[in-house]
Design a protein around this motif. Sequence first.
Motif, short mmCIF file in Angstrom:
data_model
loop_
_atom_site.label_atom_id
_atom_site.label_comp_id
_atom_site.label_asym_id
_atom_site.label_seq_id
_atom_site.Cartn_x
_atom_site.Cartn_y
_atom_site.Cartn_z
N PHE A 53 -5.32 7.29 -9.54
CA PHE A 53 -4.37 7.27 -8.42
C PHE A 53 -4.49 8.54 -7.61
O PHE A 53 -4.59 9.63 -8.17
CB PHE A 53 -2.94 7.13 -8.97
N CYS A 54 -4.51 8.41 -6.29
CA CYS A 54 -4.52 9.63 -5.48
C CYS A 54 -3.16 9.86 -4.85
O CYS A 54 -2.69 9.06 -4.06
CB CYS A 54 -5.64 9.67 -4.47
N PRO A 55 -2.52 10.96 -5.22
CA PRO A 55 -1.19 11.30 -4.73
C PRO A 55 -1.30 11.94 -3.34
O PRO A 55 -0.99 13.11 -3.17
CB PRO A 55 -0.66 12.28 -5.78
N SER A 56 -1.71 11.14 -2.38
CA SER A 56 -2.01 11.63 -1.04
C SER A 56 -1.97 10.44 -0.09
O SER A 56 -2.34 9.33 -0.45
CB SER A 56 -3.41 12.25 -1.04
N SER A 57 -1.54 10.68 1.14
CA SER A 57 -1.51 9.59 2.12
C SER A 57 -2.67 9.68 3.12
O SER A 57 -2.71 8.94 4.09
CB SER A 57 -0.18 9.58 2.86
N THR A 99 -0.82 -0.04 -8.27
CA THR A 99 -0.57 0.46 -9.61
C THR A 99 -0.40 1.98 -9.54
O THR A 99 -1.30 2.67 -9.07
CB THR A 99 -1.74 0.08 -10.53
N THR A 144 0.86 -1.17 0.00
CA THR A 144 0.00 0.00 0.00
C THR A 144 0.90 1.23 0.00
O THR A 144 2.12 1.11 -0.23
CB THR A 144 -0.99 0.02 1.19
N THR A 145 0.31 2.41 0.20
CA THR A 145 1.13 3.61 0.42
C THR A 145 0.77 4.20 1.78
O THR A 145 -0.33 3.99 2.30
CB THR A 145 0.90 4.69 -0.67
N VAL A 174 -4.74 11.68 -10.27
CA VAL A 174 -4.13 11.34 -11.55
C VAL A 174 -4.97 10.28 -12.25
O VAL A 174 -5.37 9.28 -11.64
CB VAL A 174 -2.70 10.79 -11.35
N ALA A 221 -4.35 4.11 4.08
CA ALA A 221 -3.47 2.98 3.77
C ALA A 221 -4.27 1.69 3.62
O ALA A 221 -3.98 0.85 2.76
CB ALA A 221 -2.40 2.82 4.86
N LEU A 222 -5.30 1.53 4.44
CA LEU A 222 -6.12 0.32 4.39
C LEU A 222 -6.95 0.25 3.10
O LEU A 222 -7.01 -0.80 2.45
CB LEU A 222 -7.05 0.28 5.60
N LEU A 223 -7.57 1.35 2.73
CA LEU A 223 -8.44 1.33 1.54
C LEU A 223 -7.63 1.34 0.25
O LEU A 223 -8.03 0.71 -0.73
CB LEU A 223 -9.41 2.51 1.59
N GLY A 232 -3.95 11.27 12.44
CA GLY A 232 -3.40 9.91 12.49
C GLY A 232 -4.36 8.87 11.95
O GLY A 232 -3.96 7.97 11.20
N THR A 262 3.99 9.42 -9.59
CA THR A 262 3.09 10.53 -9.27
C THR A 262 2.63 10.48 -7.82
O THR A 262 1.47 10.77 -7.50
CB THR A 262 1.87 10.52 -10.22
N LEU A 263 3.53 10.15 -6.92
CA LEU A 263 3.20 10.10 -5.49
C LEU A 263 3.06 11.50 -4.91
O LEU A 263 3.65 12.46 -5.42
CB LEU A 263 4.33 9.39 -4.73
N GLY A 264 2.30 11.60 -3.82
CA GLY A 264 2.23 12.85 -3.08
C GLY A 264 3.53 13.09 -2.31
O GLY A 264 4.37 12.19 -2.17
N ASP A 273 0.71 3.00 14.00
CA ASP A 273 -0.76 3.06 14.02
C ASP A 273 -1.36 2.02 13.07
O ASP A 273 -2.38 1.40 13.38
CB ASP A 273 -1.23 4.46 13.62
N LEU A 277 -5.34 -6.37 2.77
CA LEU A 277 -4.61 -5.20 2.28
C LEU A 277 -4.35 -5.28 0.79
O LEU A 277 -4.39 -4.27 0.09
CB LEU A 277 -3.29 -5.05 3.05
N HIS A 282 -4.45 8.68 8.06
CA HIS A 282 -3.36 7.92 7.42
C HIS A 282 -3.66 6.42 7.43
O HIS A 282 -3.45 5.73 6.42
CB HIS A 282 -2.04 8.20 8.14
N VAL A 283 -4.14 5.92 8.56
CA VAL A 283 -4.40 4.48 8.66
C VAL A 283 -5.56 4.09 7.74
O VAL A 283 -5.49 3.07 7.03
CB VAL A 283 -4.70 4.10 10.12
N PRO A 311 -4.60 3.58 -2.48
CA PRO A 311 -4.56 4.80 -3.28
C PRO A 311 -4.84 4.61 -4.76
O PRO A 311 -4.94 5.59 -5.48
CB PRO A 311 -3.11 5.26 -3.10
N SER A 312 -4.95 3.37 -5.22
CA SER A 312 -5.09 3.18 -6.67
C SER A 312 -6.24 2.25 -7.01
O SER A 312 -6.59 1.35 -6.24
CB SER A 312 -3.79 2.62 -7.27
N GLN A 368 3.98 10.73 0.66
CA GLN A 368 3.44 9.40 0.38
C GLN A 368 4.54 8.46 -0.12
O GLN A 368 5.22 8.76 -1.10
CB GLN A 368 2.36 9.53 -0.70
#
Lengths: 139, 139, 139
Positions: C42-46, B102, B51-52, C133, C95-97, C88, B111-113, B62, B97, C91-92, C99-100, B116
């Motif tokens: 893709f989401c460039p975000s954590s 991709t 994941t990211t 993206v 990461a679980l769901l 916090g 294209t990461l944040g 966490d 997970l 972020h968790v 980004p892509s 991230q």
Amino acid sequence: MPVKTTSISLSTQGNADVHDITNQVTRSITQSGLEDGTATIFCPSSTSALTTIEYESGAISDLRRLFDEIVSSNREYAHNERWHDGNGHSHVRAALLGPSITIPFVDGQLTLGTWQQVIYVDFDNRSRQRKLVIQLIGE
Amino acid sequence: MPVKTTSISLSTQGNADVHDITNQVTRSITQSGLEDGTATIFCPSSTSALTTIEYESGAISDLRRLFDEIVSSNREYAHNERWHDGNGHSHVRAALLGPSITIPFVDGQLTLGTWQQVIYVDFDNRSRQRKLVIQLIGE
Amino acid sequence: MPVKTTSISLSTQGNADVHDITNQVTRSITQSGLEDGTATIFCPSSTSALTTIEYESGAISDLRRLFDEIVSSNREYAHNERWHDGNGHSHVRAALLGPSITIPFVDGQLTLGTWQQVIYVDFDNRSRQRKLVIQLIGE
């Protein structure tokens, strides 16, 4: 480099019915004639999902227990109150696990681990006829 | 447009050991000579996942707590009863997970944040030598 | 076969704000002129993530409840103790769901199910300007 899209059909029982679809995905690669590329498997459904696991009854049972615990079917869902179809938990489970999986293939073979299979999980609350999309991009 | 497949090797400690693999993925793009395309990272394993996250000790801790809570290692698993390898929780965590991620790259950069990173989480219950597949399709 | 990369912009409210982005993804395919291929979003975000769901208020509310229950905002997070930004849990959850998401398109149309939409979930704890993206590879 071509795009090749095929589909596979499944009869599912619902209630977290798990199907090993590894052989069908492998067959679609063989039939495409492609050797190297990426296989995208997608379920066009909001009550089912895809992942990989060691396909043996213990691990399957353990995965199903997780969903029973964190997204129980035995409670109220806003979806059910509104639509009365009783599958509110199915929607949440499917959204969490996710509808797509992407697997590289090399020399005509999926790059899966030895004990790793591709599974389709139908979380809906009844039996369904399902169709999954397999799309290959490669050479 | 070519397909380029490489791999990265990792020594992992198990028990939700988290590795930041962003630099290795970036290096594979640089070495490919490709500028724009999609990077698929895949773990050929049923006890680890991708994941990211913002790779800092707090967020990592966490994330690990979440898995300890919803997929505890301190309980019975049907997988363990059958195979006696003690990693039933690892299989469930990895399936949840997911094994693939991709990420588009543009001008040779993911294209990461800003905060991230791409992480590999080894949920197995022992140290392992791992190999991840990186496949690039682009131009 | 070309690679076409675009982006979509969103104003989000945070706290598991859910946006249906299906139309924007479809529009990017139409504008690309491509007919068959794979769309990677893709989401460039954590602190935000992507999945699909039946976009109706009940299912959205049920999905948000799951995250409130398994990754509550009302407890201590190691990330918050270290950075004091209070997100916090965001972020968790992200990461679980994941980004892509990767969706095949055929004849210029996403292969989504009838009741299935692509959603972006902003788990951050404040409003944000976001950019996602969209990368298409196809023909």
